[in-house]
Design a protein around this motif. Structure first.
Motif, PDB file in Angstrom:
ATOM      1  N   THR B 232      -9.163 -10.547  -1.428  1.00 36.02           N
ATOM      2  CA  THR B 232      -8.523  -9.248  -1.637  1.00 36.02           C
ATOM      3  C   THR B 232      -8.329  -8.999  -3.125  1.00 36.02           C
ATOM      4  O   THR B 232      -8.297  -9.933  -3.922  1.00 36.02           O
ATOM      5  N   LEU B 250      -0.562  -3.696  -4.187  1.00 35.48           N
ATOM      6  CA  LEU B 250      -1.325  -3.536  -2.945  1.00 35.48           C
ATOM      7  C   LEU B 250      -2.507  -4.488  -2.984  1.00 35.48           C
ATOM      8  O   LEU B 250      -3.124  -4.679  -4.030  1.00 35.48           O
ATOM      9  N   TRP B 251      -2.821  -5.059  -1.866  1.00 34.77           N
ATOM     10  CA  TRP B 251      -3.937  -6.008  -1.790  1.00 34.77           C
ATOM     11  C   TRP B 251      -5.034  -5.397  -0.945  1.00 34.77           C
ATOM     12  O   TRP B 251      -4.914  -5.269   0.264  1.00 34.77           O
ATOM     13  N   PHE B 252      -6.102  -5.012  -1.622  1.00 33.95           N
ATOM     14  CA  PHE B 252      -7.197  -4.289  -0.984  1.00 33.95           C
ATOM     15  C   PHE B 252      -8.334  -5.206  -0.613  1.00 33.95           C
ATOM     16  O   PHE B 252      -8.644  -6.147  -1.338  1.00 33.95           O
ATOM     17  N   GLU B 256      -9.421  -0.743   2.231  1.00 34.13           N
ATOM     18  CA  GLU B 256      -8.300  -0.948   3.126  1.00 34.13           C
ATOM     19  C   GLU B 256      -7.175  -1.750   2.453  1.00 34.13           C
ATOM     20  O   GLU B 256      -7.429  -2.757   1.786  1.00 34.13           O
ATOM     21  N   VAL B 257      -5.927  -1.328   2.662  1.00 33.88           N
ATOM     22  CA  VAL B 257      -4.790  -2.094   2.149  1.00 33.88           C
ATOM     23  C   VAL B 257      -4.422  -3.140   3.197  1.00 33.88           C
ATOM     24  O   VAL B 257      -4.114  -2.798   4.335  1.00 33.88           O
ATOM     25  N   VAL B 260       1.167  -5.521   1.268  1.00 33.72           N
ATOM     26  CA  VAL B 260       1.976  -4.986   0.180  1.00 33.72           C
ATOM     27  C   VAL B 260       2.976  -6.068  -0.232  1.00 33.72           C
ATOM     28  O   VAL B 260       3.628  -6.665   0.617  1.00 33.72           O
ATOM     29  N   LYS B 283       0.957   1.061   4.779  1.00 32.65           N
ATOM     30  CA  LYS B 283      -0.275   0.300   4.612  1.00 32.65           C
ATOM     31  C   LYS B 283      -1.504   1.178   4.475  1.00 32.65           C
ATOM     32  O   LYS B 283      -2.613   0.741   4.743  1.00 32.65           O
ATOM     33  N   ARG B 284      -1.296   2.431   4.102  1.00 30.41           N
ATOM     34  CA  ARG B 284      -2.455   3.246   3.822  1.00 30.41           C
ATOM     35  C   ARG B 284      -2.490   3.524   2.332  1.00 30.41           C
ATOM     36  O   ARG B 284      -1.442   3.742   1.712  1.00 30.41           O
ATOM     37  N   ALA B 285      -3.673   3.542   1.780  1.00 30.93           N
ATOM     38  CA  ALA B 285      -3.801   3.798   0.347  1.00 30.93           C
ATOM     39  C   ALA B 285      -3.171   5.142   0.005  1.00 30.93           C
ATOM     40  O   ALA B 285      -2.604   5.326  -1.074  1.00 30.93           O
ATOM     41  N   TRP B 288       0.395   5.727  -1.375  1.00 27.56           N
ATOM     42  CA  TRP B 288       0.718   5.214  -2.704  1.00 27.56           C
ATOM     43  C   TRP B 288       0.045   5.957  -3.833  1.00 27.56           C
ATOM     44  O   TRP B 288      -1.036   6.505  -3.672  1.00 27.56           O
ATOM     45  N   ILE B 290      -1.830   4.977  -6.963  1.00 27.85           N
ATOM     46  CA  ILE B 290      -2.427   3.760  -7.492  1.00 27.85           C
ATOM     47  C   ILE B 290      -2.434   3.800  -9.022  1.00 27.85           C
ATOM     48  O   ILE B 290      -2.864   4.784  -9.622  1.00 27.85           O
TER      49      ILE B 290
END
Ligand SMILES: Cc1cc2nc3c(=O)[nH]c(=O)nc-3n(C[C@H](O)[C@H](O)[C@H](O)COP(=O)(O)O)c2cc1C
Ligand code: SF4
Ligand code: SF4
Ligand code: FES
Lengths: 448, 374
Positions: B232, B250-252, B256-257, B260, B283-285, B288, B290
């Motif tokens: 990620t 956030l860890w993508f 997809e995230v 958090v 948990k959706r980009a 947030w 960024i």
């Protein structure tokens, strides 16, 4: 000469009237005429050293107590006595409860503690009643409560029972426990003398230390200091047990030789069934075990005496410590490996688990020793054991880590061949549950 | 605090000036690099933390200008304040290196070494620590202590087997949430973190115990086993949160995230604690704003970011990056494709090995070999 146990055998001495008739509470009368600082000064002059194990000079400890304006201070009496082999405080509290109460009143006055606690080992349940009765009697006679003897000094004493943890005898764990928390030792500094009970300046003293304040005040510090030898002043209670004819509590002046203490009829009365002496732990389970050949004579060939300096002569290489005075004697039939395993089990069970070397190391040592004792050991285990204890010692939060490491270190240091024998003769070690008996007992067999 | 006196302290021959009251560890962190002792239990944001793990032990070779006597014992640098003129030895002291090696061994003897199936792998302080200071092999040949995994609350799982008893989560629960339902049971070897009688911790900030945990004992159930950390990519982001600062990482993976977390600084400590809503529910980009990719300068596996797609043995790569032979725990890299939660690692006696995670047929063969030996 007896200072503490002088009146222990008088019938009814547990009750206030008899205790008073034999001179009880004179020390309070005398001390409350002095200023608190003068009382501290007497204790300093007496050279009294803490009887709880570490032997720290009590007067000095008292003078370290911080005295910030408007902050209450506390005296806490450590009656948690849980060290294997040590049972002197129990005797004092059970038979001479008023001696402790008297000592606590004097000490509380010296330190300015209006609220004083006795933290007592949970298993001493019946002694709680004895102490509480003594406190009630003292209070009804005006020795406790408000405005004691018209001096304006107020003092209350409460007894708090522990819940069965050896670690709660360590002074900061004791304070945590007294505050109603899990008994984890605190990280020092700050020391209790600055931030102790409820973050207030606190002194924690052993039962016997507090009791000794009574004869110190009665005799004067200077006179008390004349008893004993060198920096080992006054009298010390020894709880003797193991392979001796007369186990029990003895009050010594610290001038007796170890040999005299074990063999004279006044004290332990020798070893039963004419067995020979193998080893001894003179100060409670935490101090290093000494083999017979280093017990009566130091490595320099001098007579070893029952006092702080002489017992520790030679350091840990050839000496041991006075500790808390739990004197455990081993005869030739006792197995050192088994004994060390037993102690390791105790410390593993009693570690609070806060710091990694002690939490993991004590459990590890216990498991290695269990294997060794049961004939499942390897030669490399001995070195491993040595290494594990070495990595615990000095690297922990509180001295329990050291207390767990020292007995193992001493056993390997002095009895390594017995450990090896358990590995090379696993079957035999299983069958006769004892080790080798070739440690030079300096006395001829017939003498005992 | 301009009136606080400044003290000079020398650590491994490097001198810094710090305000009185600073701990040796924090002074060392000012210097940075190898001079800084590892800290597994201290957490600057948590009161009373530190002193427990003993990995940060250092030697004080000179107490102060006034009292130059050395301190007889090694001291916990996280809990010892500097004195003026103090001289400290960390990596220049053999005693320290030796003691630290001991501490690392103690921390590992009961640790399952199940990095291959542990969610913390790749960002685990214990993994890093054992890599730096540990030995090749464990000398414990007894069954490790084991506990059943326990759900504490709907979003957090406690894997007590991996816990190192640093007490950080206890202090977090106590200090951040003002509630003390979560503490320590038993003593010594058997002590364990627990919510007393399985009480769920449902406080708004309790999720932070996951971030403070230095190992994989407390993990995010909304992330568990979904991704390996090193696949990620961390991004800093924020949102307008009514409860907390809303500043997160956030860890993508791809678009997809997956997770958090709070933003950790270079010492592995979160900069600001975040609330459960930000952590578990957003948990959706698109939730947030960024800010951009996280700059990671820690010496850890994820920081390298070379692992995207890495499947086969990468020992050479590791050696190249970190400059050393990988030790015990880093074995994950040869087996990072085998997430095998069905293997109960705590049941493997002694140190686990990559062979324990071989695909089934191979494993069978391996077992036969071992049985044959006996
Ligand atoms: C693990 C551990 C257990 C202890 N248990 C006791 C105890 O039961 N009774 C006691 O008086 N001191 C005990 N001590 C020593 C106390 O910490 C403290 O030094 C002592 O109470 C001080 O009193 P003193 O100065 O009168 O000796 C223990 C220390 C440790 C490290
Ligand atoms: S040395 Fe043992 S008993 Fe003392 S604080 Fe550490 S773990 Fe607890
Ligand atoms: S669960 Fe994690 S944070 Fe809590 S004590 Fe264990 S290792 Fe530390
Ligand atoms: S970080 Fe200092 S003892 Fe754990």
């Amino acid at each position: 000469m007896k200072l503490l146990l002088e009146n222990a055998h008088i019938e009814g001495i547990r009750n206030y009237d008899i205790y008073r008739k034999y001179g009880g509470y004179r020390a309070v009368e005398k001390a409350l005429k002095l200023t608190p600082d003068e009382v501290v000064e007497e204790v300093k002059k007496s050279g009294l050293r803490g009887r709880g194990g570490a032997g720290f000079p009590t007067g000095m400890k008292w003078s370290f107590l911080a005295k910030p304006e408007g902050v209450p201070r506390h005296l806490v009496c450590n009656a948690d006595e849980s060290e294997p082999g040590t049972f002197k405080d129990r005797y004092l509290m059970e038979f001479l409860p008023h001696l402790l109460i008297e000592g606590l009143i004097v000490s509380s006055y010296a330190l300015g503690s209006n609220l004083t606690f006795i933290y007592i080992r949970g298993e001493y349940a019946w002694i709680v009643d004895i102490l509480e009765q003594a406190i009630a009697e003292a209070k009804s006679k005006g020795w406790l409560g408000k405005n004691i003897l018209g001096t304006g000094f107020d003092c209350e004493i409460f007894v708090q029972r522990g819940a069965g943890a050896y670690i709660c005898g360590e002074e900061t764990a004791l304070i945590e426990s007294l505050e109603g928390k899990r008994g984890n030792p605190r990280i020092k500094p700050p020391f209790p003398a600055v931030q102790g009970l409820w973050m207030r300046p606190t002194v924690v003293n052993n039962v016997e230390t507090i009791a000794a304040v009574v004869p110190i005040i009665n005799l004067s510090g200077e006179e008390y200091a004349k008893i004993g030898v060198g920096r080992s002043t006054g009298t010390k209670l020894i709880s003797a047990c193991g392979n001796i004819n007369k186990p029990g509590i003895y009050e010594i002046t610290m001038t007796e030789s170890v040999e005299e203490f074990i063999y004279s009829d006044e004290y332990c009365g020798g070893i039963p069934k004419g067995k020979r002496l193998k080893a001894c732990i003179p100060g409670g389970s935490s101090v290093p075990i000494v083999p017979a050949n280093l017990l009566f004579k130091t490595a320099k060939g001098e007579t070893r005496y029952m006092n702080y300096e002489s017992l520790s002569d030679g350091g840990f290489a050839t000496g041991t410590m006075m500790g808390s005075g739990g004197f455990i004697v081993f005869d030739e039939d006792q197995c050192i490996v088994r004994h060390t395993w037993t102690l390791a089990r105790f410390y593993a069970h009693e570690s609070c688990g806060q710091c990694s070397p002690c939490r993991e190391g004590t459990g590890w040592m216990y498991r290695i020793l269990k294997n060794l004792e049961h004939g499942k050991g390897k030669m490399s285990d001995i070195d491993l054991l040595w290494d594990v204890q070495r990595k615990i010692e000095g690297n922990t939060i509180c001295p329990l880590g050291d207390a767990a490491a020292w007995p193992v270190a001493a056993a390997i240091r002095h009895f390594r061949d017995e450990f090896e024998w358990h590995i090379t003769h696993a079957d035999e070690a299983q069958k006769r549950n004892f080790g080798l008996a070739h440690y030079a007992d300096p006395r001829p067999v017939s003498a005992s | 605090m301009s009136d606080t006196p400044k003290f000079k302290v020398t650590i491994d021959n490097i001198t810094v000036e710090v305000p009185a009251g600073t701990t040796i560890l924090n002074a060392a962190r000012l210097i940075g690099g190898d001079v800084t002792p590892p800290a597994m239990c201290y957490y600057s944001k948590l009161e009373n933390s530190g002193g427990k793990c003993r990995t940060c032990l250092v030697e004080v070779s000179k107490g102060s200008e006034k009292d130059p006597r050395p301190m007889p014992k090694l001291v916990a640098s996280c809990r010892t304040t500097v004195m003026d003129g103090m001289e400290v030895k960390n990596i220049t002291s053999e005693r320290v290196i030796d003691a630290r090696k001991g501490v690392v061994e103690f921390l590992l003897i009961n640790h399952p070494l199940d990095c291959p199936v542990c969610d913390q792998a790749g960002e685990c302080d214990l993994q890093d620590l054992s890599y730096e200071h540990g030995s090749e092999q464990s000398r414990l040949d007894f069954p490790k202590r084991t506990f059943e995994p326990e759900d504490i609350g709907p979003n957090i799982q406690l894997h007590m087997n991996r816990c190192i008893m640093c007490y950080r989560c206890v202090f977090t629960a106590e200090q951040l949430t003002q509630r003390r339902e979560h503490g320590v049971l038993e003593r010594g070897w058997d002590s364990q973190i627990s919510t007393y009688l399985n009480k769920a911790l449902d406080n708004e900030f309790i999720g932070n115990i996951i971030d403070v945990c230095p190992v994989g004992a407390l993990t995010d159930k909304t992330f568990r086993f979904k991704q390996r950390v090193w696949f990620t990519k961390p991004m800093d982001a924020h949102r307008d949160c009514p409860t907390c600062s809303g500043k997160v990482r956030l860890w993508f993976r791809g678009e997809e995230v997956f997770r958090v977390t709070g933003r950790k600084d270079k010492w592995g400590e979160v900069e600001e604690f975040i609330c459960n809503t930000c952590r578990f529910d957003k948990k959706r980009a698109s939730d947030w704003v960024i800010e951009g990719p996280t700059k990671v300068n820690r010496h850890s596996v994820i920081s390298q970011n070379h692992y995207r797609g890495a499947v086969e043995a990468q020992k050479d790569l590791i050696r190249e990056i970190i400059g050393k032979e990988p030790k015990m725990l880093l074995d994950i890299h040869t087996i990072s494709d085998v997430n095998r939660p069905e293997i109960h690692l705590s049941e493997i006696h002694g140190p686990s090995h990559s062979n324990d995670f071989l695909p089934n047929q191979q494993l069978e063969g391996q077992r036969k070999l071992e049985v044959g030996k006996k």
